[in-house]
Scaffold this motif. Sequence first.
Motif, PDB file in Angstrom:
ATOM      1  N   GLY A  88     -60.193  -2.927 -32.296  1.00 39.58           N
ATOM      2  CA  GLY A  88     -61.573  -3.250 -32.614  1.00 39.58           C
ATOM      3  C   GLY A  88     -61.789  -4.698 -32.997  1.00 39.58           C
ATOM      4  N   HIS A  89     -62.682  -4.902 -33.942  1.00 41.76           N
ATOM      5  CA  HIS A  89     -63.111  -6.247 -34.317  1.00 41.76           C
ATOM      6  C   HIS A  89     -62.146  -6.851 -35.333  1.00 41.76           C
ATOM      7  CE1 HIS A  89     -66.328  -9.290 -34.520  1.00 41.76           C
ATOM      8  NE2 HIS A  89     -65.838  -9.512 -35.721  1.00 41.76           N
ATOM      9  N   GLU A  90     -61.781  -8.132 -35.118  1.00 37.64           N
ATOM     10  CA  GLU A  90     -60.955  -8.840 -36.094  1.00 37.64           C
ATOM     11  C   GLU A  90     -61.856  -9.508 -37.121  1.00 37.64           C
ATOM     12  OE1 GLU A  90     -58.054 -12.691 -36.226  1.00 37.64           O
ATOM     13  OE2 GLU A  90     -57.534 -11.116 -34.771  1.00 37.64           O
ATOM     14  N   ILE A  91     -61.657  -9.140 -38.380  1.00 35.54           N
ATOM     15  CA  ILE A  91     -62.450  -9.692 -39.480  1.00 35.54           C
ATOM     16  C   ILE A  91     -61.911 -11.046 -39.902  1.00 35.54           C
ATOM     17  CG2 ILE A  91     -63.137  -9.284 -41.883  1.00 35.54           C
ATOM     18  CD1 ILE A  91     -62.822  -6.226 -41.155  1.00 35.54           C
ATOM     19  N   GLY A  92     -60.598 -11.219 -39.827  1.00 39.62           N
ATOM     20  CA  GLY A  92     -59.970 -12.475 -40.199  1.00 39.62           C
ATOM     21  C   GLY A  92     -58.466 -12.356 -40.097  1.00 39.62           C
ATOM     22  N   SER A  93     -57.751 -13.462 -40.310  1.00 42.42           N
ATOM     23  CA  SER A  93     -56.284 -13.450 -40.250  1.00 42.42           C
ATOM     24  C   SER A  93     -55.732 -14.541 -41.153  1.00 42.42           C
ATOM     25  CB  SER A  93     -55.779 -13.648 -38.819  1.00 42.42           C
ATOM     26  OG  SER A  93     -56.087 -14.951 -38.359  1.00 42.42           O
ATOM     27  N   LEU A  94     -54.457 -14.375 -41.517  1.00 43.19           N
ATOM     28  CA  LEU A  94     -53.747 -15.339 -42.347  1.00 43.19           C
ATOM     29  C   LEU A  94     -52.305 -15.448 -41.859  1.00 43.19           C
ATOM     30  CD1 LEU A  94     -54.844 -14.265 -45.952  1.00 43.19           C
ATOM     31  CD2 LEU A  94     -55.438 -16.424 -44.833  1.00 43.19           C
ATOM     32  N   PRO A  95     -51.655 -16.586 -42.083  1.00 40.01           N
ATOM     33  CA  PRO A  95     -50.215 -16.658 -41.814  1.00 40.01           C
ATOM     34  C   PRO A  95     -49.464 -15.692 -42.738  1.00 40.01           C
ATOM     35  CG  PRO A  95     -51.160 -18.844 -42.109  1.00 40.01           C
ATOM     36  CD  PRO A  95     -52.199 -17.866 -42.548  1.00 40.01           C
ATOM     37  N   TYR A  96     -48.381 -15.126 -42.215  1.00 40.99           N
ATOM     38  CA  TYR A  96     -47.542 -14.258 -43.042  1.00 40.99           C
ATOM     39  C   TYR A  96     -46.345 -15.053 -43.545  1.00 40.99           C
ATOM     40  CZ  TYR A  96     -44.623 -10.551 -44.795  1.00 40.99           C
ATOM     41  OH  TYR A  96     -43.843  -9.775 -45.626  1.00 40.99           O
ATOM     42  N   GLU A  97     -46.385 -15.442 -44.809  1.00 41.70           N
ATOM     43  CA  GLU A  97     -45.320 -16.171 -45.474  1.00 41.70           C
ATOM     44  C   GLU A  97     -44.980 -17.461 -44.718  1.00 41.70           C
ATOM     45  OE1 GLU A  97     -44.488 -15.521 -48.417  1.00 41.70           O
ATOM     46  OE2 GLU A  97     -45.086 -13.436 -48.701  1.00 41.70           O
ATOM     47  N   ARG A  98     -43.942 -18.149 -45.166  1.00 40.44           N
ATOM     48  CA  ARG A  98     -43.538 -19.426 -44.573  1.00 40.44           C
ATOM     49  C   ARG A  98     -42.396 -19.169 -43.584  1.00 40.44           C
ATOM     50  NH1 ARG A  98     -44.594 -23.533 -48.380  1.00 40.44           N
ATOM     51  NH2 ARG A  98     -46.313 -22.863 -49.715  1.00 40.44           N
ATOM     52  N   GLN A  99     -42.721 -19.162 -42.324  1.00 42.41           N
ATOM     53  CA  GLN A  99     -41.687 -18.940 -41.318  1.00 42.41           C
ATOM     54  C   GLN A  99     -41.552 -20.148 -40.383  1.00 42.41           C
ATOM     55  OE1 GLN A  99     -41.792 -14.925 -39.490  1.00 42.41           O
ATOM     56  NE2 GLN A  99     -43.505 -14.479 -40.867  1.00 42.41           N
ATOM     57  N   ASP A 100     -42.240 -21.247 -40.721  1.00 39.95           N
ATOM     58  CA  ASP A 100     -42.210 -22.404 -39.843  1.00 39.95           C
ATOM     59  C   ASP A 100     -41.068 -23.349 -40.217  1.00 39.95           C
ATOM     60  OD1 ASP A 100     -43.114 -23.314 -42.254  1.00 39.95           O
ATOM     61  OD2 ASP A 100     -44.993 -24.152 -41.510  1.00 39.95           O
ATOM     62  N   GLU A 101     -40.893 -24.382 -39.428  1.00 39.86           N
ATOM     63  CA  GLU A 101     -39.807 -25.329 -39.653  1.00 39.86           C
ATOM     64  C   GLU A 101     -39.993 -26.126 -40.936  1.00 39.86           C
ATOM     65  OE1 GLU A 101     -36.831 -25.824 -37.944  1.00 39.86           O
ATOM     66  OE2 GLU A 101     -37.495 -23.877 -37.202  1.00 39.86           O
ATOM     67  N   ALA A 102     -41.234 -26.286 -41.390  1.00 39.90           N
ATOM     68  CA  ALA A 102     -41.491 -27.086 -42.592  1.00 39.90           C
ATOM     69  C   ALA A 102     -40.795 -26.510 -43.816  1.00 39.90           C
ATOM     70  CB  ALA A 102     -42.990 -27.196 -42.835  1.00 39.90           C
ATOM     71  N   VAL A 103     -40.626 -25.181 -43.853  1.00 40.86           N
ATOM     72  CA  VAL A 103     -40.027 -24.560 -45.030  1.00 40.86           C
ATOM     73  C   VAL A 103     -38.532 -24.867 -45.127  1.00 40.86           C
ATOM     74  CG1 VAL A 103     -39.308 -22.320 -44.086  1.00 40.86           C
ATOM     75  CG2 VAL A 103     -40.170 -22.443 -46.423  1.00 40.86           C
ATOM     76  N   ARG A 104     -37.944 -25.387 -44.058  1.00 42.91           N
ATOM     77  CA  ARG A 104     -36.512 -25.715 -44.077  1.00 42.91           C
ATOM     78  C   ARG A 104     -36.187 -26.877 -45.016  1.00 42.91           C
ATOM     79  NH1 ARG A 104     -33.454 -22.920 -40.492  1.00 42.91           N
ATOM     80  NH2 ARG A 104     -34.560 -21.835 -38.806  1.00 42.91           N
ATOM     81  N   SER A 105     -37.196 -27.555 -45.497  1.00 40.43           N
ATOM     82  CA  SER A 105     -36.927 -28.551 -46.531  1.00 40.43           C
ATOM     83  C   SER A 105     -36.588 -27.883 -47.859  1.00 40.43           C
ATOM     84  CB  SER A 105     -38.138 -29.475 -46.708  1.00 40.43           C
ATOM     85  OG  SER A 105     -39.269 -28.735 -47.160  1.00 40.43           O
ATOM     86  N   PHE A 106     -36.923 -26.597 -47.994  1.00 37.59           N
ATOM     87  CA  PHE A 106     -36.653 -25.850 -49.215  1.00 37.59           C
ATOM     88  C   PHE A 106     -35.505 -24.859 -49.085  1.00 37.59           C
ATOM     89  CE2 PHE A 106     -41.411 -26.466 -49.607  1.00 37.59           C
ATOM     90  CZ  PHE A 106     -41.316 -27.504 -50.528  1.00 37.59           C
ATOM     91  N   THR A 107     -35.226 -24.404 -47.874  1.00 33.19           N
ATOM     92  CA  THR A 107     -34.216 -23.365 -47.681  1.00 33.19           C
ATOM     93  C   THR A 107     -33.632 -23.463 -46.278  1.00 33.19           C
ATOM     94  OG1 THR A 107     -33.813 -20.959 -47.604  1.00 33.19           O
ATOM     95  CG2 THR A 107     -36.012 -21.723 -46.965  1.00 33.19           C
ATOM     96  N   PRO A 108     -32.341 -23.180 -46.130  1.00 28.19           N
ATOM     97  CA  PRO A 108     -31.767 -23.146 -44.781  1.00 28.19           C
ATOM     98  C   PRO A 108     -32.090 -21.858 -44.034  1.00 28.19           C
ATOM     99  CG  PRO A 108     -30.071 -22.707 -46.423  1.00 28.19           C
ATOM    100  CD  PRO A 108     -31.321 -23.036 -47.191  1.00 28.19           C
ATOM    101  N   TRP A 109     -32.677 -20.869 -44.729  1.00 27.46           N
ATOM    102  CA  TRP A 109     -32.878 -19.559 -44.131  1.00 27.46           C
ATOM    103  C   TRP A 109     -34.306 -19.069 -44.382  1.00 27.46           C
ATOM    104  CZ3 TRP A 109     -29.058 -18.472 -41.013  1.00 27.46           C
ATOM    105  CH2 TRP A 109     -27.769 -18.924 -41.306  1.00 27.46           C
TER     106      TRP A 109
END
Length: 559
Positions: A88-109
């Motif tokens: 049906g209709h999408e009301i909205g969306s958000l990213p789910y947690e930090r899964q991008d490359e930018a987070v690698r400055s904080f963690t290797p995993w």
Amino acid sequence: MTPVDIPVLIAGGGPVGLLGAHLCERQGLGALVAERYAGRMGAPKAHALNARSLEICHAAGLPMDEIHKVMTPPAEGAHVRFMTNLSGHEIGSLPYERQDEAVRSFTPWPLINIEQPKFEHILETSLGGARHVRLQRELEWLGCDMLADSVVSHLRDHASGTDVTLRSRYLIAADGAASRVREAAGIKMLGPDALAHNITIHFEADLRPVIAERPAILYFLFGMGTGSVLIAYDIARTWVLMHAYNPATQSPGDFDPARCEAIVREAIGADVPFTIKGTSPWIMTAQVAGQYRSGNLFLTGDAAHRFPPSGGLGLNTGLADIENLVWKIAAVERGEARAALLDTYEAERRQVAQTNTSQSVANAMRLRVLLQALGQDIGRDLDAVALAEKLADPAKRAEIDAAVAHQKDHFDSLRLQLGYIYGEHRSIDDHLPISEYHPRVVPGAYLPHCALVGDGSILDLVSGSGLTLITGPAADVGMLQSDRSGVPVKRVTEGRDFTPAEGGWADRMGLSPAGAILVRPDRHILQVAPTLDEAARGAMGAAIEALLGHTGITSTGAA
């Protein structure tokens, strides 16, 4: 001490118990995992392994390539969507947690999504060849007698039909939310025991044609009344629908196969084939055990805390529990620490569970803001015509968009995952949003990640047993030594043992080139010396004595 059959008995062969087995193996600590069931449960259960959990898995020697091979593809698990129904209709969306490359400055995993049974399978199969631990299935823990220095457990071996009595130095409860071990110890759970009632429907379907260009790991559905959530473990096959019901007017018995099929069909909103694999009722609670220890009996995971699933904190908190506990038991067993070290397990981990419980409840309550913006009454279906009118109205659309954005902390909790601190500095970042994480170099904090030249992280250089002293390039390491207590201190020096991929490590940590950080086996900081002078060495010795009961480091003599 009374002779024991095995140092550690772990009741429960789920992910926390199995990780405990790996950690015991790494420590050379004999352990038996007693699992009552003959095989692994099929329902997917938890779906997220956060960055801290993956760091623990890597430190425990688990096959990280195998874990990542069976995870949900990142593109399919990178969002949360708010829908009327799946088609049906999408009301909205958000990213789910930090899964991008930018987070690698904080963690290797970075965080991944993975079906819990797949994770458990890897945990179990990679125990093959272990020398110090073993898993025994169809071995049901029934009760125990507490002794001054050990625990006598009574078990039933269903494979042979015999009763077993086993004396262990330590008993670790990893037997889930309905823990028999916790009940036998008389430990009470504190907090509300019934926030919501739900039916979980596990079904298989290829819903790629339905979701089309709207992949997500979670779909919150508002066309079915409040409280319905679809979890897409595998878009092409494995799904779970969590459907709330009112216990005043319904019971689990009302959800027969025909009713569950109708609920799934309504959630999908399209005529596609699916097969229901199982259903089960569950009650959402928000509870933490009143104590984590009784003698030499310890609670971990869901046996110690029961969170709402909002935020995905339950399993991940349990994995950190067992790591915190096992290294301390091993240190005591090797004579490197006094028994009082074990008291710090509850002091450290219970406060983390309390924080995560509160956040999980807050996450669930945040959805009320979106409900209000949509004009939806709790427990009633969304009026599709009224919604269309709201979304066409710029003012109402802005209100709805703001309500969706308000859900961010539900799905971005990096500070809770990586930033929890033990001890006196634990509240240092409480004023910050849970999505805002700043690595801290203070006692009790987790050692900040620093990528190294070649590959890996500074975290990889921390010893899994004993302490690790990481120093700047000009630190006077020649004046440090372990004392006669035998507390091992591994020394790692910048420029000699490691080179940061960017910049200088000591400078990044806020240290002088002669500074140092003393780190525990679980990679939490024990002591910081901006400059490793005589006073700093004395402070490190005092910190070791306070934690382990031994001086550990002195400022005289040769290294």
